[in-house]
Design a protein around this motif. Structure first.
Motif, PDB file in Angstrom:
ATOM      1  N   MET A   1      20.573  23.803  -7.126  1.00  0.00           N
ATOM      2  CA  MET A   1      21.686  24.114  -8.019  1.00  0.00           C
ATOM      3  C   MET A   1      22.527  22.856  -8.173  1.00  0.00           C
ATOM      4  SD  MET A   1      24.509  27.205  -7.748  1.00  0.00           S
ATOM      5  CE  MET A   1      23.250  28.479  -7.727  1.00  0.00           C
ATOM      6  N   GLN A   2      22.947  22.594  -9.404  1.00  0.00           N
ATOM      7  CA  GLN A   2      23.744  21.413  -9.696  1.00  0.00           C
ATOM      8  C   GLN A   2      24.954  21.802 -10.533  1.00  0.00           C
ATOM      9  OE1 GLN A   2      21.666  17.825 -10.907  1.00  0.00           O
ATOM     10  NE2 GLN A   2      23.088  17.598 -12.618  1.00  0.00           N
ATOM     11  N   PHE A   3      26.106  21.310 -10.137  1.00  0.00           N
ATOM     12  CA  PHE A   3      27.317  21.465 -10.932  1.00  0.00           C
ATOM     13  C   PHE A   3      27.531  20.122 -11.630  1.00  0.00           C
ATOM     14  CE2 PHE A   3      28.718  24.288  -7.172  1.00  0.00           C
ATOM     15  CZ  PHE A   3      27.964  25.346  -7.641  1.00  0.00           C
TER      16      PHE A   3
ATOM     17  N   SER B   1      37.741  16.521 -10.318  1.00  0.00           N
ATOM     18  CA  SER B   1      38.106  16.026  -8.988  1.00  0.00           C
ATOM     19  C   SER B   1      39.433  16.585  -8.482  1.00  0.00           C
ATOM     20  CB  SER B   1      38.162  14.493  -8.990  1.00  0.00           C
ATOM     21  OG  SER B   1      39.161  14.039  -9.891  1.00  0.00           O
ATOM     22  N   THR B   2      40.344  16.913  -9.387  1.00  0.00           N
ATOM     23  CA  THR B   2      41.637  17.451  -8.971  1.00  0.00           C
ATOM     24  C   THR B   2      41.573  18.938  -8.644  1.00  0.00           C
ATOM     25  OG1 THR B   2      42.212  17.763 -11.298  1.00  0.00           O
ATOM     26  CG2 THR B   2      42.964  15.717 -10.232  1.00  0.00           C
ATOM     27  N   ASN B   3      40.434  19.570  -8.876  1.00  0.00           N
ATOM     28  CA  ASN B   3      40.233  20.973  -8.518  1.00  0.00           C
ATOM     29  C   ASN B   3      39.790  21.009  -7.051  1.00  0.00           C
ATOM     30  OD1 ASN B   3      39.717  23.706  -8.434  1.00  0.00           O
ATOM     31  ND2 ASN B   3      38.191  23.695 -10.068  1.00  0.00           N
TER      32      ASN B   3
ATOM     33  N   ALA C   1      38.118  24.118  -5.316  1.00  0.00           N
ATOM     34  CA  ALA C   1      36.701  24.307  -5.644  1.00  0.00           C
ATOM     35  C   ALA C   1      35.841  23.257  -4.947  1.00  0.00           C
ATOM     36  CB  ALA C   1      36.488  24.253  -7.151  1.00  0.00           C
ATOM     37  N   VAL C   2      36.257  21.996  -4.988  1.00  0.00           N
ATOM     38  CA  VAL C   2      35.469  20.935  -4.357  1.00  0.00           C
ATOM     39  C   VAL C   2      35.268  21.245  -2.875  1.00  0.00           C
ATOM     40  CG1 VAL C   2      35.424  18.480  -3.718  1.00  0.00           C
ATOM     41  CG2 VAL C   2      36.148  19.162  -6.023  1.00  0.00           C
ATOM     42  N   LYS C   3      36.329  21.619  -2.173  1.00  0.00           N
ATOM     43  CA  LYS C   3      36.226  21.937  -0.739  1.00  0.00           C
ATOM     44  C   LYS C   3      35.331  23.144  -0.499  1.00  0.00           C
ATOM     45  CE  LYS C   3      40.633  19.935   0.605  1.00  0.00           C
ATOM     46  NZ  LYS C   3      42.013  20.180   1.026  1.00  0.00           N
TER      47      LYS C   3
ATOM     48  N   GLY D   1      27.684  23.768   1.277  1.00  0.00           N
ATOM     49  CA  GLY D   1      26.526  22.881   1.366  1.00  0.00           C
ATOM     50  C   GLY D   1      26.267  21.981   0.171  1.00  0.00           C
ATOM     51  N   TYR D   2      27.157  21.969  -0.808  1.00  0.00           N
ATOM     52  CA  TYR D   2      26.985  21.091  -1.968  1.00  0.00           C
ATOM     53  C   TYR D   2      27.499  19.704  -1.627  1.00  0.00           C
ATOM     54  CZ  TYR D   2      25.949  25.300  -4.546  1.00  0.00           C
ATOM     55  OH  TYR D   2      25.363  26.462  -4.961  1.00  0.00           O
ATOM     56  N   GLN D   3      26.808  18.715  -2.133  1.00  0.00           N
ATOM     57  CA  GLN D   3      27.208  17.331  -1.911  1.00  0.00           C
ATOM     58  C   GLN D   3      27.604  16.699  -3.236  1.00  0.00           C
ATOM     59  OE1 GLN D   3      23.736  15.572  -0.126  1.00  0.00           O
ATOM     60  NE2 GLN D   3      24.399  16.151   1.935  1.00  0.00           N
TER      61      GLN D   3
END
Length: 161
Positions: free
Chosen positions: A111-113, A118-120, A123-125, A131-133
Motif C-alpha cells: 500500500m502506498q500513500f 507533512s503538516t498533518n 496522520a503521519v504518526k 508500519g508505513y515508512q
C-alpha cells in the motif's frame, strides 16, 4: 462497524468530505468540488469504498484502488477521512487496519500513500505506527490554506510478498 459504502452513506458523509476539502489542509482535491464529483472520486472510481458507522452515524470512510496500472497494479492506494467529532477515537486506525486486510484479500502486495501532507502530523504518526515508512519527500507539494507551501510525503508499506 465497517461496511461497504452506499450512495446514501456518502450523502451522510458528504458534510465531512466537504469540510475536509474546503479546509485545504490534507487533501489535494478541488475545494469547490460538488457532491456528484466527490461521489465519483471517492466511491465510483475506486475498486471499493467503505464506511465506519456507529450508533447510526457515519463517522469515517476510506476508498481503495490500484495505485498504478498494468505492471504496477499490485500496489494499492487508499484515502481516509474521519468526521471532526470522531477524531482521536481510533477510527482512522480501524479504517487503515481494515483497508490493509481488504487489500490483501484483493491481492495487493503493498500500500502506498502518494501525498501525505507533512503538516498533518497526526496522520503521519499514525501511519508510521502502523508500519508505513516515508520513502520520499516532495518539496513544496501542497499549498496549505493557512501555512502556504509545505512538503508532502510518499509513504509505503509492504503487505505481503
Amino acid at each position: 462497524m465497517i461496511r461497504e459504502m452506499t450512495k446514501e452513506d456518502f450523502a451522510a458523509f458528504w458534510p465531512c468530505f466537504e469540510s475536509v476539502i474546503k479546509a485545504q489542509e490534507t487533501y489535494a482535491f478541488d475545494p469547490e468540488m460538488n457532491f456528484e464529483a466527490a461521489y465519483q472520486l471517492w466511491c465510483a472510481t475506486p475498486l471499493k469504498a467503505f464506511v465506519f458507522v456507529e450508533g447510526g452515524q457515519v463517522l469515517g470512510s476510506y476508498y481503495i484502488r490500484a495505485n498504478g496500472m498494468g505492471p504496477s497494479n499490485h500496489i494499492c492506494n487508499c484515502g481516509y477521512m474521519v468526521t471532526e467529532a470522531a477524531q482521536g477515537k481510533g477510527i482512522a486506525r480501524q479504517l487503515c487496519e481494515h483497508s490493509q486486510q481488504i487489500a490483501i484479500e484483493l491481492g495487493f502486495e503493498a500500500m502506498q500513500f502518494n501525498s501525505v501532507v507533512s503538516t498533518n502530523t497526526v496522520a503521519v504518526k499514525l501511519w508510521q505506527k502502523l508500519g508505513y515508512q516515508i520513502i520520499g519527500t516532495i518539496p513544496r507539494a501542497y499549498r496549505h490554506k493557512q501555512l502556504g507551501y509545505v512538503d508532502s510525503y510518499i509513504m509505503h508499506k509492504q503487505l505481503q510478498v
